[in-house]
Design an enzyme around this catalytic site. Structure first.
Site, PDB file in Angstrom:
ATOM      1  N   HIS A   1       6.777   8.079   1.120  1.00  6.13           N
ATOM      2  CA  HIS A   1       5.374   7.918   1.613  1.00  6.13           C
ATOM      3  C   HIS A   1       4.624   7.261   0.508  1.00  6.13           C
ATOM      4  O   HIS A   1       3.855   6.237   0.701  1.00  6.13           O
ATOM      5  CB  HIS A   1       4.675   9.388   1.759  1.00  6.13           C
TER       6      HIS A   1
ATOM      7  N   SER B   1      -2.423   5.367   3.280  1.00  6.63           N
ATOM      8  CA  SER B   1      -2.395   6.723   3.632  1.00  6.63           C
ATOM      9  C   SER B   1      -3.745   6.932   4.353  1.00  6.63           C
ATOM     10  O   SER B   1      -4.525   6.198   5.117  1.00  6.63           O
ATOM     11  CB  SER B   1      -2.101   7.572   2.694  1.00  6.63           C
TER      12      SER B   1
END
Length: 254
Positions: free
Chosen positions: A235, A85
């Site tokens: 995610h 990320s």
């Protein structure tokens, strides 16, 4: 900036960078496993996170420079680097700005494109916690739950709470600076990598951070790259499917 880190194992150096609101400990389980495969793993807290120093400057140019300084300080010869990320954005920026300093790179569930600000609710929730008056993590969780309904997300965020010297609570993250500079976290990467070195992108099947149409831009900026998808993962790929992530990492590094 001298970043806080933990190190495991011996062998080829591998640096791992966490995402926004995270810390080095997010990758602890995978790091300990990989250390058994002749890698020396450096789990690093990025600036304004974990136990690393706070700074008013919070952007990818600064964080890429931090990573370069870390590599030079520890005299690491062309390490392998992974970022998740926000950490993945740092790694991409570093890869382009310091193209001679790394061997292979893995970017986990983030692309080079610009992302709109989407952490508003989390930031509101964190800022709503009345730190001077909470008596326990339970109090903090109750206040945060008004904004963040998912318990797992709250538990992750509240790892950033620490005790202060007076026995109360403080944030380990630099919340005011992150809040002020949140638009920088979504910043896109435009310069292409000038060398044909290998880059692996790992995405979660249930995540919308790397869409099929994003692969065009990925290939433009990183010509020698591939995208692998981990089924059933969102995610937080490394937390949800650690074994699958480890397998892809080991296969790529070999």
């Amino acid at each position: 900036m001298e970043l806080n880190y933990k190190v495991f194992g011996e062998g080829k150096p591998l640096i791992i960078l966490h995402g926004l609101f995270g810390s080095a400990d997010n990758w602890l389980t995978i790091a300990k496993d990989l250390a058994e495969h002749n890698y020396q793993i450096f789990l690093v807290d990025q600036r304004n996170h974990g136990d690393s120093p706070h700074s008013d400057e919070f952007n990818y140019t600064a964080m890429a420079a931090d990573l370069n300084e870390f590599i030079e300080t520890h005299q690491l010869e062309r390490p392998l680097i992974l970022g998740h990320s926000m950490g993945g954005k740092t790694v991409m920026k570093f890869a382009v700005n310091y193209a001679d300093k790394w061997d292979k790179i893995i970017v986990v569930d983030i692309g080079p494109k610009a992302y709109p600000v989407h952490h508003d609710v989390i930031l509101k929730g964190l800022k709503s916690i009345d730190l001077p008056n909470i008596k326990s993590r339970g109090d903090a969780d109750k206040q945060l739950s008004e904004y963040v309904k998912d318990m797992g997300t709250r538990q992750f965020l509240l790892k950033n709470l620490a005790r202060d010297k007076q026995g109360g609570y403080k944030w380990k993250i630099n919340l005011p600076v992150i809040d002020k500079n949140i638009e920088n976290v979504g910043e896109g990467l435009e310069e292409p990598l000038a060398i044909e070195r290998e880059v692996l992108f790992i995405r979660g099947e249930k995540s919308d951070y790397i869409l099929d149409q994003d692969i065009i831009l990925i290939n433009q900026i990183f010509p020698n790259s591939e995208v692998k998808t981990i089924k059933g993962a969102g995610h937080w790929v490394h937390a949800e499917k650690p074994n699958e992530v480890e397998e892809l990492m080991l296969e790529f590094f070999r």
